[in-house]
Design a protein around this motif. Structure first.
Motif, PDB file in Angstrom:
ATOM      1  N   ILE A  12       0.856  -1.184   0.000  1.00 58.70           N
ATOM      2  CA  ILE A  12       0.000   0.000   0.000  1.00 58.70           C
ATOM      3  C   ILE A  12       0.891   1.232   0.000  1.00 58.70           C
ATOM      4  O   ILE A  12       1.732   1.408   0.878  1.00 58.70           O
ATOM      5  CB  ILE A  12      -0.931   0.019   1.222  1.00 58.70           C
ATOM      6  CG1 ILE A  12      -1.823  -1.212   1.209  1.00 58.70           C
ATOM      7  CG2 ILE A  12      -1.761   1.289   1.245  1.00 58.70           C
ATOM      8  CD1 ILE A  12      -2.685  -1.358   2.434  1.00 58.70           C
ATOM      9  N   THR A  14       1.377   5.647  -0.635  1.00 56.92           N
ATOM     10  CA  THR A  14       0.840   6.843  -0.014  1.00 56.92           C
ATOM     11  C   THR A  14       0.444   7.839  -1.097  1.00 56.92           C
ATOM     12  O   THR A  14       0.924   7.771  -2.225  1.00 56.92           O
ATOM     13  CB  THR A  14       1.869   7.504   0.919  1.00 56.92           C
ATOM     14  OG1 THR A  14       3.054   7.776   0.185  1.00 56.92           O
ATOM     15  CG2 THR A  14       2.198   6.608   2.100  1.00 56.92           C
ATOM     16  N   THR A  15      -0.413   8.772  -0.746  1.00 54.31           N
ATOM     17  CA  THR A  15      -0.835   9.816  -1.668  1.00 54.31           C
ATOM     18  C   THR A  15       0.172  10.956  -1.624  1.00 54.31           C
ATOM     19  O   THR A  15       1.143  10.911  -0.864  1.00 54.31           O
ATOM     20  CB  THR A  15      -2.229  10.342  -1.293  1.00 54.31           C
ATOM     21  OG1 THR A  15      -2.154  10.950  -0.003  1.00 54.31           O
ATOM     22  CG2 THR A  15      -3.256   9.235  -1.280  1.00 54.31           C
ATOM     23  N   LYS A  19      -0.542  10.444   2.883  1.00 53.38           N
ATOM     24  CA  LYS A  19      -1.578   9.673   3.559  1.00 53.38           C
ATOM     25  C   LYS A  19      -1.668   8.302   2.920  1.00 53.38           C
ATOM     26  O   LYS A  19      -1.294   8.117   1.773  1.00 53.38           O
ATOM     27  CB  LYS A  19      -2.926  10.386   3.458  1.00 53.38           C
ATOM     28  CG  LYS A  19      -2.974  11.672   4.228  1.00 53.38           C
ATOM     29  CD  LYS A  19      -4.365  12.246   4.204  1.00 53.38           C
ATOM     30  CE  LYS A  19      -4.411  13.517   5.028  1.00 53.38           C
ATOM     31  NZ  LYS A  19      -5.770  14.047   5.116  1.00 53.38           N
ATOM     32  N   ASP A  21      -2.861   5.179   0.975  1.00 53.75           N
ATOM     33  CA  ASP A  21      -3.701   5.000  -0.206  1.00 53.75           C
ATOM     34  C   ASP A  21      -4.558   3.753  -0.022  1.00 53.75           C
ATOM     35  O   ASP A  21      -4.393   2.746  -0.687  1.00 53.75           O
ATOM     36  CB  ASP A  21      -2.841   4.887  -1.460  1.00 53.75           C
ATOM     37  CG  ASP A  21      -3.658   4.924  -2.728  1.00 53.75           C
ATOM     38  OD1 ASP A  21      -4.786   5.447  -2.688  1.00 53.75           O
ATOM     39  OD2 ASP A  21      -3.164   4.434  -3.752  1.00 53.75           O
ATOM     40  N   CYS A  39      -5.954  -2.101   0.733  1.00 50.48           N
ATOM     41  CA  CYS A  39      -5.670  -1.185  -0.372  1.00 50.48           C
ATOM     42  C   CYS A  39      -6.977  -0.620  -0.928  1.00 50.48           C
ATOM     43  O   CYS A  39      -8.060  -1.142  -0.679  1.00 50.48           O
ATOM     44  CB  CYS A  39      -4.872  -1.886  -1.465  1.00 50.48           C
ATOM     45  SG  CYS A  39      -5.764  -3.162  -2.349  1.00 50.48           S
ATOM     46  N   SER A  40      -6.871   0.442  -1.678  1.00 48.52           N
ATOM     47  CA  SER A  40      -8.073   1.103  -2.203  1.00 48.52           C
ATOM     48  C   SER A  40      -8.818   0.225  -3.207  1.00 48.52           C
ATOM     49  O   SER A  40     -10.046   0.291  -3.298  1.00 48.52           O
ATOM     50  CB  SER A  40      -7.715   2.448  -2.829  1.00 48.52           C
ATOM     51  OG  SER A  40      -6.802   2.264  -3.887  1.00 48.52           O
TER      52      SER A  40
END
Length: 57
Positions: A12, A14-15, A19, A21, A39-40
């Motif tokens: 996973i 990060t944005t 943050k 994701d 995960c998204s």
């Protein structure tokens, strides 16, 4: 620390705001709850049933 999705085992990221994701799902009672990272993509796939899916693992 590298975080991996509990469902698909993918890393996973990060944005741009640093943050996660994806999301963190807490399962269990307040004092003994465990945190699971998702995960998204898996979050979108399982939607409302995400907590139930993780509880069965």
């Amino acid at each position: 620390m590298v975080r991996k999705c509990i469902l698909c085992n993918e890393e996973i990221g990060t944005t741009f705001l640093n943050k996660l994701d994806g999301t963190v799902v807490k399962v269990g009672e307040v004092e003994v709850s465990k945190r699971f990272y998702v995960c998204s993509d898996c979050q979108k796939e399982h939607g409302e049933n995400l907590k139930e899916k993780i509880s069965k693992l």
